[in-house]
Design a protein around this motif. Sequence first.
Motif, PDB file in Angstrom:
ATOM      1  N   PRO A 176       9.206   4.513   8.537  1.00 54.23           N
ATOM      2  CA  PRO A 176       8.371   3.348   8.898  1.00 54.23           C
ATOM      3  C   PRO A 176       8.084   2.380   7.638  1.00 54.23           C
ATOM      4  O   PRO A 176       7.940   1.314   7.695  1.00 54.23           O
ATOM      5  N   GLU A 177       7.770   3.138   6.455  1.00 53.26           N
ATOM      6  CA  GLU A 177       7.420   2.318   5.347  1.00 53.26           C
ATOM      7  C   GLU A 177       8.503   1.443   4.835  1.00 53.26           C
ATOM      8  O   GLU A 177       8.480   0.351   4.614  1.00 53.26           O
ATOM      9  N   GLN A 178       9.838   2.107   5.387  1.00 51.16           N
ATOM     10  CA  GLN A 178      11.138   1.455   4.907  1.00 51.16           C
ATOM     11  C   GLN A 178      11.458   0.251   5.774  1.00 51.16           C
ATOM     12  O   GLN A 178      11.711  -0.907   5.356  1.00 51.16           O
ATOM     13  N   VAL A 179      10.883   0.295   6.890  1.00 46.18           N
ATOM     14  CA  VAL A 179      10.793  -0.940   7.958  1.00 46.18           C
ATOM     15  C   VAL A 179      10.098  -2.254   7.304  1.00 46.18           C
ATOM     16  O   VAL A 179      10.518  -3.298   7.261  1.00 46.18           O
ATOM     17  N   VAL A 180       8.608  -1.455   6.845  1.00 51.23           N
ATOM     18  CA  VAL A 180       7.819  -2.601   6.306  1.00 51.23           C
ATOM     19  C   VAL A 180       8.532  -3.061   4.989  1.00 51.23           C
ATOM     20  O   VAL A 180       8.128  -4.523   4.691  1.00 51.23           O
ATOM     21  N   PHE A 181       8.770  -2.356   4.116  1.00 51.81           N
ATOM     22  CA  PHE A 181       9.544  -2.888   2.954  1.00 51.81           C
ATOM     23  C   PHE A 181      10.632  -3.910   3.232  1.00 51.81           C
ATOM     24  O   PHE A 181      10.623  -4.919   2.422  1.00 51.81           O
ATOM     25  N   GLY A 182      11.395  -3.697   4.085  1.00 51.13           N
ATOM     26  CA  GLY A 182      12.314  -4.731   4.617  1.00 51.13           C
ATOM     27  C   GLY A 182      11.908  -6.160   4.822  1.00 51.13           C
ATOM     28  O   GLY A 182      12.641  -6.963   4.501  1.00 51.13           O
ATOM     29  N   ILE A 183      10.822  -6.070   6.020  1.00 52.12           N
ATOM     30  CA  ILE A 183      10.224  -7.180   6.303  1.00 52.12           C
ATOM     31  C   ILE A 183       9.742  -7.918   5.069  1.00 52.12           C
ATOM     32  O   ILE A 183       9.782  -9.246   5.035  1.00 52.12           O
ATOM     33  N   GLY A 184       8.721  -7.067   4.417  1.00 54.39           N
ATOM     34  CA  GLY A 184       8.373  -7.851   3.021  1.00 54.39           C
ATOM     35  C   GLY A 184       9.324  -8.472   2.284  1.00 54.39           C
ATOM     36  O   GLY A 184       9.120  -9.694   1.551  1.00 54.39           O
ATOM     37  N   GLY A 185      10.706  -8.065   2.058  1.00 54.39           N
ATOM     38  CA  GLY A 185      11.561  -8.517   1.028  1.00 54.39           C
ATOM     39  C   GLY A 185      11.903  -9.845   1.917  1.00 54.39           C
ATOM     40  O   GLY A 185      12.191 -10.932   0.999  1.00 54.39           O
ATOM     41  N   ILE A 186      12.174  -9.944   3.039  1.00 56.23           N
ATOM     42  CA  ILE A 186      12.644 -11.288   3.755  1.00 56.23           C
ATOM     43  C   ILE A 186      11.565 -12.238   3.661  1.00 56.23           C
ATOM     44  O   ILE A 186      11.889 -13.554   3.096  1.00 56.23           O
ATOM     45  N   LEU A 187      10.065 -12.076   3.809  1.00 59.84           N
ATOM     46  CA  LEU A 187       9.353 -12.825   3.734  1.00 59.84           C
ATOM     47  C   LEU A 187       8.967 -13.375   2.211  1.00 59.84           C
ATOM     48  O   LEU A 187       8.669 -14.475   1.792  1.00 59.84           O
ATOM     49  N   ARG A 188       9.473 -12.515   1.219  1.00 61.49           N
ATOM     50  CA  ARG A 188       9.193 -12.904  -0.200  1.00 61.49           C
ATOM     51  C   ARG A 188      10.560 -14.146  -0.471  1.00 61.49           C
ATOM     52  O   ARG A 188      10.000 -15.092  -1.058  1.00 61.49           O
ATOM     53  N   TRP A 189      11.649 -13.820   0.050  1.00 59.70           N
ATOM     54  CA  TRP A 189      12.768 -14.812  -0.062  1.00 59.70           C
ATOM     55  C   TRP A 189      12.287 -16.141   0.607  1.00 59.70           C
ATOM     56  O   TRP A 189      12.842 -17.184  -0.092  1.00 59.70           O
ATOM     57  N   LEU A 190      11.746 -16.054   1.739  1.00 67.43           N
ATOM     58  CA  LEU A 190      11.167 -17.486   2.322  1.00 67.43           C
ATOM     59  C   LEU A 190      10.105 -18.219   1.572  1.00 67.43           C
ATOM     60  O   LEU A 190      10.194 -19.228   1.797  1.00 67.43           O
ATOM     61  N   ALA A 216       0.766  -1.219   0.147  1.00 65.83           N
ATOM     62  CA  ALA A 216      -0.026  -0.076  -0.055  1.00 65.83           C
ATOM     63  C   ALA A 216       1.031   1.193  -0.113  1.00 65.83           C
ATOM     64  O   ALA A 216       0.287   2.351  -0.425  1.00 65.83           O
ATOM     65  N   PHE A 217       2.115   1.001   0.124  1.00 65.38           N
ATOM     66  CA  PHE A 217       2.920   2.436   0.456  1.00 65.38           C
ATOM     67  C   PHE A 217       4.058   2.635  -0.434  1.00 65.38           C
ATOM     68  O   PHE A 217       4.723   3.718  -0.220  1.00 65.38           O
ATOM     69  N   TRP A 218       4.240   1.888  -1.666  1.00 67.75           N
ATOM     70  CA  TRP A 218       5.273   2.335  -2.477  1.00 67.75           C
ATOM     71  C   TRP A 218       4.747   3.900  -3.130  1.00 67.75           C
ATOM     72  O   TRP A 218       5.626   4.870  -3.272  1.00 67.75           O
ATOM     73  N   PRO A 259      12.731  -4.913  -2.723  1.00 71.55           N
ATOM     74  CA  PRO A 259      12.551  -3.923  -1.304  1.00 71.55           C
ATOM     75  C   PRO A 259      13.675  -3.463  -0.580  1.00 71.55           C
ATOM     76  O   PRO A 259      13.676  -2.286   0.088  1.00 71.55           O
ATOM     77  N   MET A 260      14.593  -4.352  -0.423  1.00 72.06           N
ATOM     78  CA  MET A 260      15.791  -4.189   0.168  1.00 72.06           C
ATOM     79  C   MET A 260      16.513  -2.846  -0.264  1.00 72.06           C
ATOM     80  O   MET A 260      17.329  -2.048   0.548  1.00 72.06           O
ATOM     81  N   LEU A 261      16.782  -2.366  -1.585  1.00 70.93           N
ATOM     82  CA  LEU A 261      17.031  -1.233  -2.092  1.00 70.93           C
ATOM     83  C   LEU A 261      16.464   0.159  -1.589  1.00 70.93           C
ATOM     84  O   LEU A 261      17.001   1.060  -1.586  1.00 70.93           O
ATOM     85  N   TRP A 262      15.004  -0.100  -1.101  1.00 70.99           N
ATOM     86  CA  TRP A 262      14.318   0.837  -0.747  1.00 70.99           C
ATOM     87  C   TRP A 262      14.761   1.522   0.644  1.00 70.99           C
ATOM     88  O   TRP A 262      14.442   2.609   1.058  1.00 70.99           O
TER      89      TRP A 262
END
Length: 456
Positions: free
Chosen positions: A421-435, A278-280, A337-340
């Motif tokens: 805050p959005e960048q924290v969310v982006f980082g969590i999302g990137g890890i979940l994608r890898w998994l 929702a935040f990009w 997402p990690m680049l963000w």
Amino acid sequence: MGRKKEKNTKKQNLIQQKKFLISRTYRVSIKEGIFAQIYGNLANIGSSFITKFMVLLGATPMQFSILSSLGQVSAVFQPLGVALTHRLKKRKKVCIWVTGIGRFLSFFIGAAWFFSDRRMGIIYLLVLLFVSAGLQAIGGNIWIAWVSDLIPQTIRGRFFARRNQILAFAGLIAGYFFGYCTDLFEKNGGLLARFIPNPVVIFNPQNQPFFLILVFIIATILGIISLFILNKQPDRKYRVQSDWALREKFSEAFRNKNFRSLLFFGIWWMLATGVGSAFWGPFMLKKLQMSMIQLQTYNTLSIISSLLAYSFWGKFIDRYGNKTAMSICVALGGFNPMLWLFLTPQNFSLLWFEALSSGFMWSGNAIATTNFSLAIAGKGKEQTYSAIYGALGGIAMMCSTLLTGVFFPAPQKLGNRWLEPEQVVFGIGGILRWLSIIPLLFVREKVYSGMKKKYN
């Protein structure tokens, strides 16, 4: 000899008829798809113009989360596409009417601006977009079944790739034009205002919402035009089925162990994708202080990357399968997402590289996601499998998108700098994608390479 010659003649005629059917389907699909793509880029959930309109209405992070989640939960209505068509001999009419009603609702998006209470205006807008997206999800499911009946599985990857390539280019041109026009209403006139010698009074920033309302009206007209073109697409007769057969269709899909494995992956992948979805756009417009034309530049780079990649992905998927392609997309999907995490208003140059990487990844994801459930389903089951996969994936993404808004984090320190805050969310999302690669490993797929069939 005469009978054999007659048999060969009939066979040749059938082959020619099939080639003509595929060719006509392709031409009509491209023409109607161009109008539909422009409509979607301007007036569907996920459009940067809808995002801009929500910003002008004063939407909160939670409301942006709801907006993004509505686009996904609307997929829950896809199984209704199966229910609506299982008693019909042909799908064309119901597909066009259901989709048409959904698109026509976009005509009323602009009414949200005229609510005296902007909060009520946002609620009205969210409800309208949800109903519109739900109806279009039903129509989209019927369209997938309709097209899968006409296009052989062996060339579907290339068919969707080529179609997406042309449609993306059309959406790019339209988005650039309307994005440029929208920027003319900014206080500084936007980045390209310098090219206008004497801006007229119409480009007053107060008029920007009314221009966006006009954009949504134009989008609605284009969306309806696409359906008139779609009406020219061939439609095969479909075997009418009983209510019992409908129930059996759904239960059979869940009994398929391989499809359950694919569902597990799809749910995980969509959950991960929903984190931060929702935040990009709002992050670029509000935190990075980008203009609409800069946002469109980002979209342009992503689309150009997609355009160049579609042909590659189509051939790659037809040869190596959706699973292999999706594995590559998972790797890139977690990396982007990690680049963000390194972007700031003063320096967001990494964003242009991310756009190229993201465009390459999402083009592969689009084809593989569309084709994966169709490939596993088998002949005659494509619509049901696609509906279930889309519905459950949509629910998963809705949940993670809403939860992101509910548990919107505070800024966090990473090394010597603070993350938004959005960048924290982006980082969590990137890890979940890898998994998500874990459940993907358990999916088996038939891959036709040349004349040999193998599994991966």
